[in-house]
Every structure is written in C-alpha cells, then in structure tokens.
Design an enzyme around this catalytic site. Structure first.
Site, PDB file in Angstrom:
ATOM      1  CE  LYS A 199      -2.254  14.588  62.397  1.00 58.12           C
ATOM      2  NZ  LYS A 199      -2.495  14.249  63.815  1.00 58.12           N
ATOM      3  CG  ASN A 200      -6.103  12.533  63.176  1.00 56.76           C
ATOM      4  OD1 ASN A 200      -4.897  12.667  63.402  1.00 56.76           O
ATOM      5  ND2 ASN A 200      -6.975  13.512  63.378  1.00 56.76           N
ATOM      6  CB  CYS A 222      -0.375  18.628  72.739  1.00 58.29           C
ATOM      7  SG  CYS A 222      -2.040  19.090  72.330  1.00 58.29           S
ATOM      8  NE  ARG A 266      -5.204  16.720  72.386  1.00 56.07           N
ATOM      9  CZ  ARG A 266      -4.992  16.558  71.095  1.00 56.07           C
ATOM     10  NH1 ARG A 266      -4.017  17.203  70.507  1.00 56.07           N
ATOM     11  NH2 ARG A 266      -5.746  15.754  70.380  1.00 56.07           N
ATOM     12  CG  ASP A 322      -8.297  18.086  63.636  1.00 53.76           C
ATOM     13  OD1 ASP A 322      -8.073  18.635  64.724  1.00 53.76           O
ATOM     14  OD2 ASP A 322      -8.119  16.869  63.447  1.00 53.76           O
ATOM     15  NE  ARG A 333       3.050  16.503  65.661  1.00 55.03           N
ATOM     16  CZ  ARG A 333       3.486  16.319  66.898  1.00 55.03           C
ATOM     17  NH1 ARG A 333       3.898  17.342  67.596  1.00 55.03           N
ATOM     18  NH2 ARG A 333       3.486  15.144  67.434  1.00 55.03           N
TER      19      ARG A 333
HETATM   20  C1  UD1 Z   1      -8.476  13.292  67.942  1.00 57.68           C
HETATM   21  C2  UD1 Z   1      -7.656  13.735  66.769  1.00 57.68           C
HETATM   22  C3  UD1 Z   1      -7.556  15.254  66.724  1.00 57.68           C
HETATM   23  C4  UD1 Z   1      -8.955  15.853  66.722  1.00 57.68           C
HETATM   24  C5  UD1 Z   1      -9.767  15.308  67.894  1.00 57.68           C
HETATM   25  C6  UD1 Z   1     -11.209  15.783  67.882  1.00 57.68           C
HETATM   26  C7  UD1 Z   1      -6.090  11.917  66.459  1.00 57.68           C
HETATM   27  C8  UD1 Z   1      -4.672  11.468  66.471  1.00 57.68           C
HETATM   28  N1  UD1 Z   1      -6.319  13.164  66.874  1.00 57.68           N
HETATM   29  O1  UD1 Z   1      -7.785  13.713  69.129  1.00 57.68           O
HETATM   30  O2  UD1 Z   1      -6.862  15.637  65.534  1.00 57.68           O
HETATM   31  O3  UD1 Z   1      -8.846  17.263  66.825  1.00 57.68           O
HETATM   32  O4  UD1 Z   1      -9.776  13.868  67.866  1.00 57.68           O
HETATM   33  O5  UD1 Z   1     -11.818  15.433  66.689  1.00 57.68           O
HETATM   34  O6  UD1 Z   1      -6.975  11.195  66.038  1.00 57.68           O
HETATM   35  N2  UD1 Z   1     -11.119  14.654  76.595  1.00 57.68           N
HETATM   36  C9  UD1 Z   1     -11.199  14.559  77.958  1.00 57.68           C
HETATM   37  N3  UD1 Z   1     -10.752  13.398  78.556  1.00 57.68           N
HETATM   38  C10 UD1 Z   1     -10.231  12.368  77.844  1.00 57.68           C
HETATM   39  C11 UD1 Z   1     -10.154  12.477  76.430  1.00 57.68           C
HETATM   40  C12 UD1 Z   1     -10.607  13.642  75.829  1.00 57.68           C
HETATM   41  O7  UD1 Z   1     -11.648  15.475  78.639  1.00 57.68           O
HETATM   42  O8  UD1 Z   1      -9.842  11.351  78.436  1.00 57.68           O
HETATM   43  C13 UD1 Z   1     -11.585  15.910  75.923  1.00 57.68           C
HETATM   44  C14 UD1 Z   1     -10.422  16.656  75.242  1.00 57.68           C
HETATM   45  O9  UD1 Z   1      -9.736  17.487  76.140  1.00 57.68           O
HETATM   46  C15 UD1 Z   1     -11.151  17.440  74.166  1.00 57.68           C
HETATM   47  C16 UD1 Z   1     -12.291  16.492  73.768  1.00 57.68           C
HETATM   48  O10 UD1 Z   1     -12.443  15.564  74.852  1.00 57.68           O
HETATM   49  O11 UD1 Z   1     -11.714  18.614  74.710  1.00 57.68           O
HETATM   50  C17 UD1 Z   1     -12.029  15.754  72.465  1.00 57.68           C
HETATM   51  O12 UD1 Z   1     -10.902  14.947  72.597  1.00 57.68           O
HETATM   52  P1  UD1 Z   1     -10.734  13.584  71.772  1.00 57.68           P
HETATM   53  O13 UD1 Z   1     -11.933  13.346  70.928  1.00 57.68           O
HETATM   54  O14 UD1 Z   1     -10.319  12.540  72.736  1.00 57.68           O
HETATM   55  O15 UD1 Z   1      -9.516  13.970  70.831  1.00 57.68           O
HETATM   56  P2  UD1 Z   1      -8.210  13.128  70.555  1.00 57.68           P
HETATM   57  O16 UD1 Z   1      -8.541  11.689  70.410  1.00 57.68           O
HETATM   58  O17 UD1 Z   1      -7.152  13.532  71.513  1.00 57.68           O
END
Ligand code: UD1
Length: 417
Positions: free
Chosen positions: A22-23, A117, A122, A306, A398
């Site tokens: 999925k990711n 979410c 996020r 995850d 999902r």
């Molecule tokens: C992706 C995955 C999700 C997984 C996560 C961490 C997808 C579709 N989803 O989510 O399943 O759990 O990686 O492995 O690929 N953060 C900030 N600012 C930002 C972006 C992130 O503070 O602009 C923080 C988030 O709140 C969180 C951490 O960074 O605490 C990790 O987020 P991130 O690695 O960005 O996860 P996603 O890409 O949203």
C-alpha cells in the site's frame, strides 16, 4: 457498515502470497502524472480502498486510468489540472504526495489541506519547507495550499526528521528541477527505494535511495515505464502475527525477508521458529509465546510503527511482561482499550504500553480505531475463546486485500456481515 465476525481458537495454517505494498503503490501512482509522453503500466497494485481513492484523484486531475485486476494503466499525456478538492484530499492522508507530483508536472497546484487522521495530528511542515527550498512558492490559506512551481530549482537540504512523505515529495519535485539536489537525513524505508526505482525507470536520475543521503539530478522529461510494486511488508507481518498468536504455522511467499528483519527477530524472541529463503518466510509458532522485554518503534531499519499494534495484540497472550515504546505517532495505542474488552492486561503511560500476557483472551464486541489497530483486533480475535465482532471494518479495508478470504483459506472461522 460491515462487521467481521470471528470465532477464535483455530490455529492459522497454510501458504499465502503477500499482496503489493500500500505505502509503495500510493506515491508511485501519484508519480505517474510526471510522464508526459507515454502510458505507465503498474503491476501488483493491491485492491484496497486507498488505491481506489488515489485512482479517483488521478481521474479528477484529468488522467486516464484503467484498472484490470492488479494492473493499473495510467495515461497522463493530455496533461493535468492542478486542483484536488477537499472531499478527495481528506479521504487519505498520503494524498499530500500529489503536491510534489503536481508541482513537477504543472506550474500551479491548488490542493486542499489533507487534514488530521485517526493517528492524531499529522503536520506537513517538513513537506512545505522542503518544497519552498526547491523553489515552490506556497501560500497556506485556511483550507487550501496554493503552489506555484514555475521556478523549480535544485537545493541542498537536510531534513530535521526522516519523514517518509516529505522524502517522497522532495524526490518527486526535485527530479524535474534544474540541477542536482542533495538531501541529507532522508527516510530509508523500502517504499522510498521502490519510488526511486520507479522514477528511475521513467528516466529520473536518483541515487542513494535506501541510505540517509539522496542525490537527485533533475531531468527535462520522464517517459513511460512498466513497473511491479514491491510486496507489502506490514501485511506480511500481520499474517505472521496471526499464525504466531494462534499457535499455527504459515508459509508466506512474495515477500522480501530483509524488509521484515526487526519483526522476524522479535518473533524469534517470542519463541517462533523462523526460516527465510529467497522470497519466502516460514513461521512455526510455539505452544505459548514468550514476551520480549522491550519494543521501540523507530524509522526504518528500526521496528516499524505500523507493526506496533500488531505486536501489542500478540503480546497480550505471551508469557511475561513487555514494554512497547511508540516514538512516531502519539495515538497508536488506541486499540489497547478495545483489547482490554477481550481481557488483555495493558497499562498505558504517555508513549509506553506495558503488556502483561494473559493465558486466554475472550471474544467480545470491539471496534477498529485505525487500520493497523483494526488488524490487531483481528489477530486477537483469531486467538481468543469465543466470538469477536469487529466494527468499523472500513479502516481495515484500507490496507488488506481479501483479508476475509485469505484467513478463511488459512483455516480461520471468519465472516463479514
Ligand atoms: C508513512 C506511512 C505510514 C507510516 C509512516 C512512518 C505512507 C502512505 N504512510 O506516513 O504508514 O506509519 O510513514 O513510517 O507511506 N512529521 C512532521 N512534519 C511533517 C511530516 C511528518 O512533524 O511535515 C512527523 C509526523 O507527525 C510523525 C513523523 O514525522 O510523527 C513520521 O511521519 P512520516 O514519516 O512523514 O509519515 P507519513 O509519510 O505520514
């Protein structure tokens, strides 16, 4: 609204092929809009609700998409307009990846804020800051982001945290910017490597994916590619946990064992016999699992957030006490209250859960709180005495293709009503 009815107590046994990730598929579908002179063919796309929504977004943008089984054909030759409305953006958090993709293809984008979410707030500050450094002019209004990417340029960036989504947005935008972009402290997840491989198959020049430093040399055009999505490592861990929790055995094919290392090593600590060869993983569960002392989530190659809920469910039945520390998402322990309804003993304190294994769980009416939290309830229900009714199955849909059918083939007593 569908429910899952699971009568527990039967060991999960058998062989299963793991579906596409999925990711990985979501950013790769978004990246397909970068191709302006051919038709991309993407294989091994899982049939999931999040994929359906991503296809809807592509069609809304003006892309021709044909879905045949697990293959998706994407024709963006006629160009795209850059507007994604709120009702689509809010359906899935990863829609924010379209910001980098549209910036690279179009000069202008108007994208609704993705919103929060079920895992808590996020933020997208890292995405916005990085794209601004790549020359995007981004205005944040109440509900929309207005992006002007007429002057995309290369940059030298360092992420304060290796965000998966921000790394993906940077790769998408930078592969069409003038010059060489170098990014330090990027995410190293296998899904990042899959996206880089896809972009490179389209003619991009990305080096270092899978390490903490990526170099992206901008190119003028990207051509069509024929690409197969990597196997889903979290779905693989879910099925391994189903077998482990029920005292069963499973042979998983279509996996990349290297992607599962931290989870496999924990399952071995729990007393499972594990064999991994080529793309197959075999697990034989012990009569009763032993509790590992500590699990800490961390960016890849650490233990994946995850998979945390999946182990939370598993350890409710292990012999001993484990501490799970969540370092990525603050609301990942929401399934704990549902597992408690089944007799689990879990004490929560800030970002830690102390799980003391019980001899048996008891079936109960419960509700999925998020995707992996829902999968955790399935694991617990398969191992519990009696019948469990799981509500809010839409969260589970999902991320798992044919979950009910697969578990039935593996011997579970499960039905969807
Ligand atoms: C992706 C995955 C999700 C997984 C996560 C961490 C997808 C579709 N989803 O989510 O399943 O759990 O990686 O492995 O690929 N953060 C900030 N600012 C930002 C972006 C992130 O503070 O602009 C923080 C988030 O709140 C969180 C951490 O960074 O605490 C990790 O987020 P991130 O690695 O960005 O996860 P996603 O890409 O949203």
């Amino acid at each position: 609204m569908s429910k899952l009815i699971i009568r527990g107590g039967t060991p999960i046994r058998g062989k299963l092929a793991v579906h596409g990730a999925k990711n990985a598929v979501l950013p790769i579908l978004a990246a397909s809009v970068l191709c302006d002179n051919g038709v991309n063919v993407i294989h091994n796309c899982p049939n999931l609700r999040d994929v359906t929504i991503t296809v809807e977004i592509l069609r809304y943008l003006g892309v021709r998409v044909i879905r045949t089984g697990n293959t998706i054909t994407i024709d963006a030759r006629k160009g795209i307009h850059g507007h994604i409305p709120q009702y689509l953006m809010q359906e899935l958090r990863s829609s924010i990846i379209f910001m980098g993709a549209i910036a690279a293809r179009n000069h202008k984008a108007k994208i609704s804020m993705p919103g929060g979410c079920e895992l808590g707030p996020r933020p997208i500050d890292l995405h916005i800051k990085a794209l601004r450094e790549l020359g995007c002019d981004i205005k944040e209004k109440t509900d929309y982001l207005y992006v002007n990417s007429r002057h995309l340029k290369s940059a030298a960036l360092t992420l304060p945290f290796p965000s998966v989504g921000a790394t993906e947005n940077i790769m998408l935008a930078a592969c069409r910017a003038d010059g060489m972009t170098v990014v330090e402290n990027v995410a190293k997840e296998p899904e990042i490597v899959d996206l880089a491989n896809f972009l490179n198959a389209m003619g991009a020049k990305i080096r270092g994916a899978g390490t903490s430093r990526i170099e992206i040399e901008g190119v003028k055009h990207l051509h069509a590619a024929d690409y197969t999505i990597m196997p889903d490592r979290i779905a693989a861990i879910t099925y391994l946990c189903c077998a482990a929790a029920t005292g069963g055995s499973i042979e998983l094919t279509h996996t990349v064992p290297e992607h599962l290392e931290t989870a496999l090593s924990l399952l071995a600590q729990c007393g499972c016999r594990i064999e991994a060869r080529d793309s197959t993983v075999y697990l034989q569960a012990p009569k009763r699992l032993s509790a590992p002392s500590e699990i800490v989530t961390a960016p890849y190659p650490g233990f994946p957030t995850d998979a945390q809920s999946l182990f939370l469910a598993l350890l409710t039945l292990a012999d001993g006490t484990s501490v799970i520390r969540e370092t990525i998402f603050e609301s990942r322990f929401r399934p704990a209250a549902e597992l408690a309804k089944m007799g689990a003993s879990i004490a929560l304190c800030q970002n830690c859960a102390t799980v003391t294994g019980v001899a048996t769980l008891q079936g109960a009416p419960v509700a999925a709180t998020d995707l992996r939290g829902g999968a955790a309830l399935v694991i617990a229900a398969l191992a519990a005495n009696g019948t469990t009714e799981i509500d809010n199955v839409c969260y589970i849909d999902r991320g798992y293709e044919s979950l009910t059918e697969n578990l039935t083939l593996l011997g579970a007593d499960i039905k969807r009503i």
